[in-house]
Write an enzyme that holds these catalytic residues in place. Structure first.
Site, short mmCIF file in Angstrom:
data_model
loop_
_atom_site.label_atom_id
_atom_site.label_comp_id
_atom_site.label_asym_id
_atom_site.label_seq_id
_atom_site.Cartn_x
_atom_site.Cartn_y
_atom_site.Cartn_z
N GLU A 14 -3.90 -10.56 -0.26
CA GLU A 14 -4.75 -10.48 0.93
C GLU A 14 -6.17 -10.80 0.49
O GLU A 14 -6.64 -10.27 -0.51
CB GLU A 14 -4.73 -9.07 1.55
CG GLU A 14 -3.41 -8.67 2.14
CD GLU A 14 -3.39 -7.24 2.69
OE1 GLU A 14 -4.45 -6.70 3.05
OE2 GLU A 14 -2.29 -6.67 2.73
N GLU A 67 0.81 -1.22 0.00
CA GLU A 67 0.00 0.00 0.00
C GLU A 67 0.85 1.27 0.00
O GLU A 67 0.78 2.08 0.92
CB GLU A 67 -0.93 0.02 1.23
CG GLU A 67 -2.00 -1.05 1.18
CD GLU A 67 -3.19 -0.68 0.31
OE1 GLU A 67 -3.10 0.33 -0.43
OE2 GLU A 67 -4.18 -1.42 0.33
C1 IPT Z 1 -5.16 -3.80 3.62
C2 IPT Z 1 -3.76 -3.67 4.15
O1 IPT Z 1 -2.83 -4.03 3.20
C3 IPT Z 1 -3.52 -4.46 5.38
O2 IPT Z 1 -2.34 -4.01 5.97
C4 IPT Z 1 -4.66 -4.34 6.32
O3 IPT Z 1 -4.82 -3.03 6.70
C5 IPT Z 1 -5.89 -4.80 5.64
O4 IPT Z 1 -6.15 -4.02 4.53
C6 IPT Z 1 -7.12 -4.70 6.51
O5 IPT Z 1 -7.00 -5.28 7.74
S1 IPT Z 1 -5.56 -2.26 2.87
C7 IPT Z 1 -7.28 -2.16 2.65
C8 IPT Z 1 -7.62 -0.72 2.38
C9 IPT Z 1 -7.75 -2.95 1.51
#
Ligand code: IPT
Length: 957
Positions: A488, A418
């Site tokens: 993720e 990010e």
């Molecule tokens: C995404 C991040 O990469 C991760 O660090 C964490 O914050 C996660 O979301 C949520 O728990 S960013 C999100 C805006 C998609």
């Protein structure tokens, strides 16, 4: 005229990575060079600003006798019982003004002091290096009064040459640590801000003619079965691998027949790199990582990543992890069928990577880089697109790659998380590709894949993932040629994630989809005396993101949550599908490399959930991807005519390094016939007397129709329609979600405050019928609800008919009845278990006979919310009652009401009352993962539709 009143702290806000440190190199533990751990108790002084104190504390002879003490490794905000400030949790917002590279004047600064002697046998020749494995966020270092330099890059190693400065005794090591620095702009990961020297500090003797740096290249040719080893080393030397009869000079390649390294078969060869001055142990894994035919292949085979994102976390020590905790993570991952880990969002302690090599996990090693907060200003001034910051970015890339380059488990280098897009990222990717062409580069933030070797996304919904799988997603030419992973997905916040099985089905269906990494491994709850576990806001932070920091597959104490149990089942390496009618199972090896020879199979046959026979099942050692049909034995003869089912399990045939023989890795279950439904002749007639109606064993209030007792069991609160659940984090959804967020819509509609209007109580010939209308204030929608009670003399049957009225635009959270029992503890049931399950989290729910207590039925989510339902329940016994379902139902019991659960913010807010509240549900709405992803898929919606369901009550006393 001007003069300076405070010492210069310009380096804190300087965008440079620092000065004085040695170039980065491989991290290793020498076999023979001495080292001295400087972990332990250090003198500590906290100042409110960076320049509050001068440098005199670094001088020899400084008296720090009245200073406090902290433990290194550690974070000072987690020590001293609050005397040293507290942690701050923000997701992506910077907890200081975005004014790069400036940081607030209020900049907690910890002076650390440690006096040490050299061991008496410390060699007098050669040099010495002082290594810091992790300091957040900026440190300035002195040894014996001489300044060594200063550095940033919190989760990266920094070394200083100190040989000249050492004395046999009374060495004074002084470290000034600033919580905020320009580096903080590059470290905006979603986690607690935790300053301190949080990883080891070590003094390393460097023998003359010792190994300085080395790079192990160990490839595998799957067409010949040969591995090629070449160890590059600046200091020369020889490479010895006894098991392979290798004895070559560094820089010289040697090719021999080997067993390859994969996460499934983590074969490591022990070797030695020997120079005149030093011997360094090598753990060599032969494997070749390539991008070929649009796929990530290792040793010629495409890999399906079944991964997780791992932050370093310990509920008391923060990111200061000991080896045992790291090992626990790896063992838990292996035992739950995971094969991959992304080190979100920074390089972990190096020992964790050793464990990944040893036990077998594919690793995406991610650089310590995130500038997420700049999204608030449309990425204006983003450091990754500003040449002034590029040296700092390249320094971070080099410190990651050089430190970790000898781990076979690492298949991807990730530029960070990010951070938007920009020239700095491109420069990092170019440097990495050039330095290590034998691995691939990952970064999610650039959907055009300008710099990367894989198309990576986060939280893409199922339908988009399917399109990507079908290559219908368009994108740049380059992207269309690349494989896809979700770095993720399936946000494991609170109850959930739902929809895992649906993702896995897609990953397995389309070659281009090479799997994903669930967000995330562990809840970052901070152990707290009053609250149980604290989350954002509990330390009075002015900006915070609440319990968004508790979104892991394991609780803060590393107890697996139901989400991990579900994930284990969804990604099991063997698929066991049954066909009851044919008396056979189809077994499929879903691994990428190993055959099934490590597994033993067992069948068992259950009648009404009780195992009546079992035995072993001979399954061929299928190669990866192969499947076979295996005949089951003749079903045992059993006169009881109950419900029959088969269960087949795959177990470890022998002890492994990560689990003992007998550990279950996969299972399948299927019916060998339909479930006989409870038969129920309604023979009794309700009799009214003295304001009370008697029907079979039950007594009712004649005026309200409320059930008062069954046999000797008092019913504290009559069963009545219930549609409310304490919204889960996934029901509530993330603020930024534009999609429908039902947790809020339910509350707006008033489903948490339904009113019950009694229409009539009718005692008929064979039934007591209670008609009601259930609806929230201020709305015209309602649920016309009829309770029909009948009895066969001994038992009591309740049939609930629900007819929605008005325009229902939302699904229902749940649909069933809730009642209260004054006394209940032990619970036994025949149905899904042992753990909780919801419509889209029920893959791991195994039908059987289970026992528990009311307390143990609860899943202790850090922020309390709906939990604990058991699926497919045929019958349950508790509090002197037996309840049979027609059809099967969802069962929940707790010592507080849903309203109390809803109001609780921490576990410790929940106090047992004097009633056990029981929910018997005909339906539940799915869970989804909308706290940062899609809501439940449409097939898991609980629509407001006409429904009818029954329960048969009897007593067990
Ligand atoms: C995404 C991040 O990469 C991760 O660090 C964490 O914050 C996660 O979301 C949520 O728990 S960013 C999100 C805006 C998609």
């Amino acid at each position: 005229m001007s003069f300076r009143t405070t010492p210069s702290v310009d380096y804190v806000e300087d965008v440079s990575p620092g000065s004085g440190a040695l170039p980065p190199r491989a991290w290793y533990a020498s076999s023979d060079a001495r080292s001295l751990s400087l972990n332990g108790s250090w003198r500590f002084r906290l100042s409110a600003t960076a320049g509050a104190e001068d440098d005199s504390f670094a001088e020899e002879g400084y008296d720090a006798g009245n200073w406090a003490e902290v433990t290194v490794p550690g974070h000072w905000v987690l020590q001293g019982d609050g005397a040293f400030g507290s942690p701050i949790y923000t997701n992506h917002l910077y907890p200081f003004p975005v004014d790069p590279p400036h940081v607030p004047t209020e900049n907690p600064t910890g002076d650390h002091l440690r006096v040490f002697d050299l061991p008496s046998d410390w060699p007098s020749d050669g040099g010495a290096v002082l290594r810091f494995d992790g300091v957040e966020s900026c440190a300035r270092v002195w040894l014996n009064g001489t300044e060594l330099g200063e550095f940033k890059g919190s989760r990266l190693a920094h070394e200083f040459a100190v040989g000249e400065l050492l004395k046999p005794g009374g060495n004074v090591l002084a470290v000034r640590v600033h919580q905020w620095s320009s580096g903080s702009y590059l470290e905006d990961q979603d986690q607690w801000w935790l300053p301190g020297i949080f990883r080891d500090v070590t003094l390393l003797h460097r023998p003359a003619a010792g190994v300085a740096d080395f790079f192990v290249h160990a490839s595998y040719d799957h067409t010949t079965g040969e591995g090629t080893l070449r160890v590059d080393s600046d200091a020369g030397g020889r490479v010895l691998v006894p098991a392979l009869d290798i004895d070559v000079a560094t820089g010289e390649p040697v090719t021999v027949t080997v067993e390859p390294w994969t996460a499934e078969t983590p074969k490591l060869y022990d070797g030695v790199l020997a120079t005149d001055g030093e011997r360094v142990p090598l753990r060599i894994g032969f494997r070749t990582v390539v991008l070929e035919d649009g796929l990530v292949k290792v040793n010629g085979a495409a890999v399906l990543f079944k991964g997780v994102n791992r932050h370093e976390w310990h509920p008391e020590r923060g990111r200061a992890l000991d080896l045992e905790t790291m090992r626990e993570d790896v063992l838990l991952m292996k035992r739950h069928n995971l094969n991959a880990v992304r080190t979100s969002h920074y390089p972990p302690h190096p020992a964790f990577l050793d464990l990944c090599d040893e036990y077998g996990l594919w690793v995406i090693d991610e650089c310590d880089l995130e500038t997420h907060g700049f999204t608030e200003q449309d990425w204006r001034d983003n450091p990754v697109d500003d040449d002034r910051w590029t040296p700092a970015l390249l320094d971070r890339a080099a410190r990651m790659v050089e430190r970790d380059k000898n781990h076979p488990s690492i298949v991807f280098w990730s530029l960070g998380n990010e951070a938007g897009t920009g020239r700095g990222l491109t420069a990092m990717a170019e440097w990495i590709h050039d330095r290590d062409p034998e691995r691939l580069v990952h970064y999610e933030g650039d959907w055009n894949c300008r710099d990367t070797d894989v198309y990576s996304r986060m939280y893409a919904f199922h339908d988009e993932v399917e399109k990507i799988g079908q290559q219908l997603d368009g994108g740049t030419h380059k992207r269309r040629e690349l494989p896809f992973i979700q770095c993720e997905y399936a946000h494991a916040m609170g109850n959930g994630p739902g929809g895992l099985a649906d993702y896995q089905e897609l990953f397995e269906k389309y070659d281009r989809l090479q799997g994903g990494f669930v967000w995330e491994w562990i809840d970052h709850g901070v152990k707290h005396a009053e609250l149980g576990y604290a989350y954002g806001g509990d330390f009075g932070e002015e900006l915070h993101d609440g319990n968004f920091v508790c979104d892991g597959l394991v609780f803060p104490d590393r107890t697996p949550s139901p989400g991990l149990i579900e994930y284990k089942k969804v990604i099991e390496p063997v698929h066991i599908e049954g066909d009851g009618a044919n008396g056979a199972v189809r077994v499929t090896n879903k691994q990428d490399f190993a055959d099934l020879s490590a597994l033993a199979f067992e069948w068992s046959c259950q009648v009404d959930g009780e195992t009546v026979e079992s035995g072993s099942l001979a399954v061929p050692a299928l190669a990866p991807g192969e499947s076979a049909e295996v005949k089951l034995p003749e079903p045992p003869v059993d006169g009881r005519g109950g419900e029959r089912q088969w269960t087949v399990r795959a177990l470890l045939a022998d002890d492994t390094s990560w689990a003992p023989k007998g550990h279950v890795v996969a299972w399948g279950q299927f019916a060998a016939g339909a479930r006989p439904l409870p038969s129920f002749p309604a023979t009794d007639r309700p009799v009214a007397e003295d304001g009370r109606i008697t029907l079979g064993p039950a007594g009712f209030d004649a005026r309200t129709g409320a059930l008062l007792s069954i046999g000797g069991v008092e019913v504290g609160a009559t069963p009545r329609l219930d549609v409310w659940r304490a919204p889960t984090d996934n029901d509530d959804g993330a603020e930024w979600q534009t999609d429908t967020r039902y947790g809020m819509l339910w509350r707006t509609l008033g489903l948490h405050r339904m009113r019950h209007r009694l229409v009539s109580v009718e005692a008929g010939d064979d039934a007591l019928t209670v008609r009601t209308r259930v609806a929230p204030a201020a709305r015209e929608v309602g649920l016309d609800t009829v309770y029909r009670w009948t009895s066969d003399g001994e038992r009591l049957r309740l049939t609930v008919s629900v007819t929605p009225e008005g325009d229902w635009t939302v699904p229902l959270p749940r649909l069933g009845v809730r009642f209260g029992l004054p006394e209940a503890d032990r619970v036994e049931w025949f149905g899904g278990g042992p753990g909780e399950a919801y419509p889209d989290t029920r893959t791991a729910s195994m039908v059987g006979r289970w026992q528990s207590t009311v307390d143990r039925l609860q899943t202790p989510y850090v922020r309390p919310q709906e939990n604990g339902a058991r699926a497919d329940v045929r019958w349950v016994e508790l509090g002197g009652l037996r309840i049979e379902g027609d059809p099967e139902f969802w069962f929940t019991a707790r010592r507080w009401t849903t309203e109390q659960l809803d109001a609780a913010r921490h576990r410790t807010d929940l106090a047992a009352g004097d009633t056990v509240w029981v929910n018997l549900d005909h339906g539940l709405h799915g869970i989804g993962s909308q706290s940062c992803g899609p809501g439940p898929l449409p097939q898991y919606f609980l629509k407001a539709e006409p429904a009818e369901f029954s329960f048969v009550f009897s007593t067990t006393r």
